[in-house]
Motif scaffolding. Structure first.
Motif, short mmCIF file in Angstrom:
data_model
loop_
_atom_site.label_atom_id
_atom_site.label_comp_id
_atom_site.label_asym_id
_atom_site.label_seq_id
_atom_site.Cartn_x
_atom_site.Cartn_y
_atom_site.Cartn_z
N SER A 65 4.29 18.56 -49.63
CA SER A 65 4.18 18.41 -48.17
C SER A 65 5.28 17.50 -47.63
N SER A 66 5.81 17.83 -46.46
CA SER A 66 6.84 17.00 -45.83
C SER A 66 6.22 16.14 -44.73
N GLU A 67 6.94 15.06 -44.35
CA GLU A 67 6.46 14.20 -43.27
C GLU A 67 6.28 15.01 -41.99
N GLU A 68 7.23 15.90 -41.73
CA GLU A 68 7.19 16.70 -40.50
C GLU A 68 5.92 17.56 -40.44
N SER A 122 0.62 11.89 -56.66
CA SER A 122 1.93 11.68 -56.03
C SER A 122 1.92 12.04 -54.54
N ALA A 123 0.99 12.90 -54.13
CA ALA A 123 0.92 13.28 -52.71
C ALA A 123 0.45 12.11 -51.84
N SER A 124 -0.21 11.12 -52.45
CA SER A 124 -0.73 9.99 -51.68
C SER A 124 0.38 9.20 -51.01
N LYS A 125 1.51 9.07 -51.68
CA LYS A 125 2.60 8.24 -51.15
C LYS A 125 3.17 8.82 -49.86
N ILE A 126 3.42 10.13 -49.85
CA ILE A 126 3.98 10.75 -48.65
C ILE A 126 2.98 10.69 -47.50
N ALA A 127 1.69 10.82 -47.82
CA ALA A 127 0.66 10.74 -46.79
C ALA A 127 0.59 9.33 -46.21
N GLN A 128 0.61 8.32 -47.07
CA GLN A 128 0.55 6.94 -46.62
C GLN A 128 1.75 6.59 -45.75
N LEU A 129 2.94 7.02 -46.17
CA LEU A 129 4.17 6.74 -45.43
C LEU A 129 4.13 7.38 -44.05
N THR A 130 3.72 8.64 -44.00
CA THR A 130 3.67 9.37 -42.73
C THR A 130 2.68 8.73 -41.76
N LEU A 131 1.50 8.39 -42.25
CA LEU A 131 0.47 7.81 -41.39
C LEU A 131 0.88 6.42 -40.89
N ALA A 132 1.55 5.66 -41.76
CA ALA A 132 2.02 4.32 -41.35
C ALA A 132 3.04 4.45 -40.21
N LYS A 133 3.94 5.42 -40.32
CA LYS A 133 4.94 5.63 -39.26
C LYS A 133 4.27 6.07 -37.96
N MET A 134 3.30 6.96 -38.06
CA MET A 134 2.62 7.45 -36.87
C MET A 134 1.84 6.31 -36.19
N GLU A 169 -4.69 7.93 -57.96
CA GLU A 169 -5.11 7.41 -56.67
C GLU A 169 -5.60 8.56 -55.78
N TYR A 170 -6.81 8.41 -55.24
CA TYR A 170 -7.38 9.38 -54.32
C TYR A 170 -7.50 8.71 -52.95
N CYS A 171 -6.87 9.31 -51.94
CA CYS A 171 -6.85 8.71 -50.61
C CYS A 171 -7.48 9.62 -49.57
N LEU A 172 -8.22 9.02 -48.68
CA LEU A 172 -8.86 9.75 -47.59
C LEU A 172 -8.71 8.91 -46.33
N TRP A 173 -8.30 9.57 -45.25
CA TRP A 173 -8.23 8.90 -43.95
C TRP A 173 -9.16 9.63 -42.99
N VAL A 174 -9.99 8.87 -42.31
CA VAL A 174 -10.95 9.43 -41.37
C VAL A 174 -10.47 9.12 -39.96
N PHE A 175 -10.44 10.14 -39.11
CA PHE A 175 -10.06 9.97 -37.72
C PHE A 175 -11.28 10.29 -36.85
N GLU A 176 -11.71 9.31 -36.08
CA GLU A 176 -12.86 9.52 -35.20
C GLU A 176 -12.41 9.33 -33.76
N LYS A 177 -12.72 10.32 -32.95
CA LYS A 177 -12.26 10.31 -31.56
C LYS A 177 -12.89 9.18 -30.76
N ILE A 178 -12.06 8.52 -29.96
CA ILE A 178 -12.56 7.49 -29.05
C ILE A 178 -12.99 8.19 -27.78
#
Length: 249
Positions: A164-167, A191-203, A226-235
């Protein structure tokens, strides 16, 4: 209505066994048969003790309290057990149960196992509990909302792959935000965790989520992966006041 062939075979064997006298292996076989009826997958007598302990697991008790009417209650136990097997490095056995659950319950059952075994159900349950505590949702509504999450999982989740790419990740997240899902998830492992973490940090640094979604991470390491999960909850939007309307003009 005729009984399933597997059940007919078992009953025939049981009749013969009773005639001969119940030995310990036969008793275990009977117990395993009823365990399969209960969980839908093949569980040994030894493994049943682990599942019994899961009945006292804090997450399982939380699920039972708020979603005790749900058809997947016993499958949740199996999912938690698969998670324990993975943590113990028993991946082959974990895969056997995972595959068997798909044959028995289809895609929806497999999804329950996947969410329970990877820990994704923890933030999902936080969302369910909030519906109860903040909005007073009754058990029927809670069960319907949980089913909706299962049914729409493909639409409300973004799996990040090694290639997956950042874009692409950025585009998929912003698409979810523009649609306005109440809750959605981004997940990655290895290895996919790193690109996900980097992209989310930039956003996040670009304030893309501000005043739109709350984001919180859940990171777990199992056997050095490493297993990563990000939860997005609408405000939820606040009601506009006469002053705020005038400011917008």
């Amino acid at each position: 209505m005729s009984e399933p062939p597997e059940e007919n075979k078992f009953l025939a064997e049981l009749t013969i066994a009773i005639a001969k006298g119940l030995t310990e292996p036969i008793k275990n076989k009977i117990k395993e048969f009823w365990l399969k009826q209960e969980y839908g997958v093949t569980i040994s007598v030894e493994e049943s003790e682990s599942l019994k302990k899961i009945s006292e697991n804090d997450f399982y008790l939380l699920f039972k309290k708020y979603l005790g009417m749900h058809w997947s209650l016993n499958l949740i136990k199996v999912g938690i057990y698969i998670s324990e097997l993975n943590e113990e490095g028993k991946r082959e056995r974990a895969k056997q149960l995972y595959d068997e659950s798909f044959k028995k319950y289809g895609r929806k059952g497999q999804r329950i196992i996947q969410l329970a075994s990877t820990g994704i159900l923890v933030p999902v349950m936080k969302y369910i509990v909030d519906l109860k505590l903040d909005k007073g949702a009754n058990p029927i509504v809670l069960n319907m909302e949980f089913d909706k999450i299962l049914d729409e999982w493909e639409q409300i989740s973004i799996p990040v792959h090694r290639e997956s790419s950042e874009e692409t990740i950025n585009y998929e997240i912003q698409k979810k935000i523009s649609i306005g899902y109440p809750i959605f998830f981004v997940y990655a492992s290895g290895s996919a965790s790193k690109i996900a973490q980097l992209t989310l940090a930039k956003m996040r640094n670009e304030n893309i989520f501000d005043h739109k979604y709350l984001m919180w991470p859940k990171i777990k390491v199992i056997n050095d992966i490493e297993y990563c999960l990000w939860v997005f909850e609408k405000i939820e939007d606040f009601e506009e006041t006469p002053i705020s309307k005038e400011i917008k003009k």
